[in-house]
Design an enzyme around this catalytic site. Structure first.
Site, short mmCIF file in Angstrom:
data_model
loop_
_atom_site.label_atom_id
_atom_site.label_comp_id
_atom_site.label_asym_id
_atom_site.label_seq_id
_atom_site.Cartn_x
_atom_site.Cartn_y
_atom_site.Cartn_z
N ASP A 46 -103.77 68.11 34.83
CA ASP A 46 -104.41 67.39 35.94
C ASP A 46 -104.04 68.06 37.26
O ASP A 46 -102.86 68.25 37.57
CB ASP A 46 -103.96 65.93 35.98
CG ASP A 46 -104.53 65.22 37.20
OD1 ASP A 46 -105.77 65.05 37.26
OD2 ASP A 46 -103.75 64.87 38.10
N TYR A 51 -103.52 69.79 46.07
CA TYR A 51 -102.19 70.23 45.63
C TYR A 51 -101.95 71.68 46.05
O TYR A 51 -102.36 72.62 45.38
CB TYR A 51 -102.05 70.08 44.13
CG TYR A 51 -102.26 68.68 43.61
CD1 TYR A 51 -102.14 67.55 44.44
CD2 TYR A 51 -102.59 68.44 42.28
CE1 TYR A 51 -102.34 66.28 43.96
CE2 TYR A 51 -102.78 67.16 41.79
CZ TYR A 51 -102.66 66.09 42.63
OH TYR A 51 -102.86 64.81 42.16
N LYS A 73 -110.22 67.00 41.17
CA LYS A 73 -110.62 65.91 42.05
C LYS A 73 -111.50 66.38 43.20
O LYS A 73 -111.52 67.57 43.53
CB LYS A 73 -109.37 65.19 42.58
CG LYS A 73 -108.44 64.75 41.43
CD LYS A 73 -107.20 64.06 41.91
CE LYS A 73 -106.30 63.70 40.74
NZ LYS A 73 -105.58 64.86 40.20
#
Length: 334
Positions: A46, A51, A73
């Site tokens: 994930d 990030y 995402k």
């Protein structure tokens, strides 16, 4: 619409640390962590553009085979800025020179998804999640951000799924309330809920998880250690963390009670924390943050550790488990 259940393993690899969350992670350490996961059959990762402002996705793009499963995402654009290379910004150390800007619009979601595919070196992803909707993140701006998503970004995600570029769609959030709010207006396949259904915190059982079961929506349990406190060494004297901040007194005291029951039964607290969410019928995978090969191997050991039924019974009798919380069985998981 019948939800599309993602085909995911019970344990996933939370890859925020590969974006240098709080501290730099070398390329060699990142590769060793990913290699250890793949060697053990852990092939679900994930990530998100947020990030490390693309770093986590780029590293996974370099290191993963096409057979590995990925969730990423949408909801933030990465805008180029001038920034020192060693700066810590938004919690990421030495992050790339971009600024994350919330954008849940149709065009924003389409553009950020295309950029994610380029960094990941892929033509599709298994799960696409709208990142960090909710009042915890947006405060008074929450209604406007949710409206922008429901009127724009959600439509983009549905189109991507129908085009076969995404296997399943949902939200990746830190609060279950926004999942219920969004689900009243749109259909989702999966929710990644971080830190809100754990051995420490179980309010999601009151309405969120029953709703997911009724609708056939899958749940990925992120943040099973509540950002640290369920895995950190309480005897070290170092600060304990909850919700990415120093833990308040009442949380520290509750965890101390959990540790006491663990000691009575010879159970490692992190092992119980990993196993607990998976007992709920809505939860298909648990995803801790992992930063090294040692952490990967430790998580695998914890997941496979035998935990007696009496342990869960004593937690419930001590008022440390919600009355409706399913508990794992007292045998090794299959």
């Amino acid at each position: 619409m019948r939800p599309r259940q993602p085909d995911l393993p019970r344990l996933g690899f939370g890859a925020a640390a590969l974006g240098n969350l709080y501290t730099p992670v070398s390329d060699e350490t990142a590769q060793a962590a990913v290699d250890a996961a793949l060697a053990a059959g852990l092939d679900y990762f994930d990530t998100a553009p947020h990030y490390g402002f693309g770093l986590s996705e780029s590293r996974l793009g370099d290191l993963l085979p096409n057979s590995a499963r990925i969730s990423t995402k949408v909801g933030r654009r990465l805008e180029p800025i001038d920034a020192p290379a060693d700066a810590v910004r938004h919690g990421f150390a030495g992050a790339a020179p971009f600024e994350p800007v919330f954008d849940y619009s149709y065009d924003g979601v389409m553009a950020t998804f295309e950029a994610s595919l380029a960094r990941l070196g892929r033509e599709r992803v298994d799960v696409l999640l709208a990142h960090d909707l909710g009042r915890m993140t947006h405060g008074d701006a929450h209604p406007a951000q949710l409206k922008a998503f429901l009127e724009g970004g959600y439509r983009a995600m549905v189109e991507l799924r129908e085009a076969g570029l995404v296997g399943a769609i949902g939200l990746g959030v830190n609060e279950w309330q926004v999942c219920l709010e969004a689900a009243a207006h749109a259909d989702f396949d999966v929710f990644l809920l971080a830190g809100r259904y754990t051995l420490l915190e179980q309010s999601a059982l009151d309405s969120f998880l029953p709703t997911c079961v009724a609708k056939g929506v899958s749940v990925i349990a992120g943040g099973p250690f509540n950002s640290g406190i369920l895995v950190e060494d309480a005897a070290s004297g170092a600060p304990l963390h909850y919700n990415y901040e120093p833990a308040p007194k009442e949380i520290v005291e509750r965890v101390a009670r959990l540790r006491a029951v663990c000691r009575d039964h010879g159970v490692a607290l992190p092992a119980a924390a990993l196993r607990f969410p998976l007992a709920h019928p809505a939860v298909i995978s648990v995803v801790p943050g992992l930063a090294s090969a040692a952490q990967v191997n430790q998580a695998l050991d914890w997941l496979d550790a035998p935990i007696p039924a009496a342990f869960w019974r004593d937690l419930r009798q001590a008022g440390l488990l919600h009355a409706e919380a399913p508990a794992p069985e007292d045998e090794r998981p299959a």
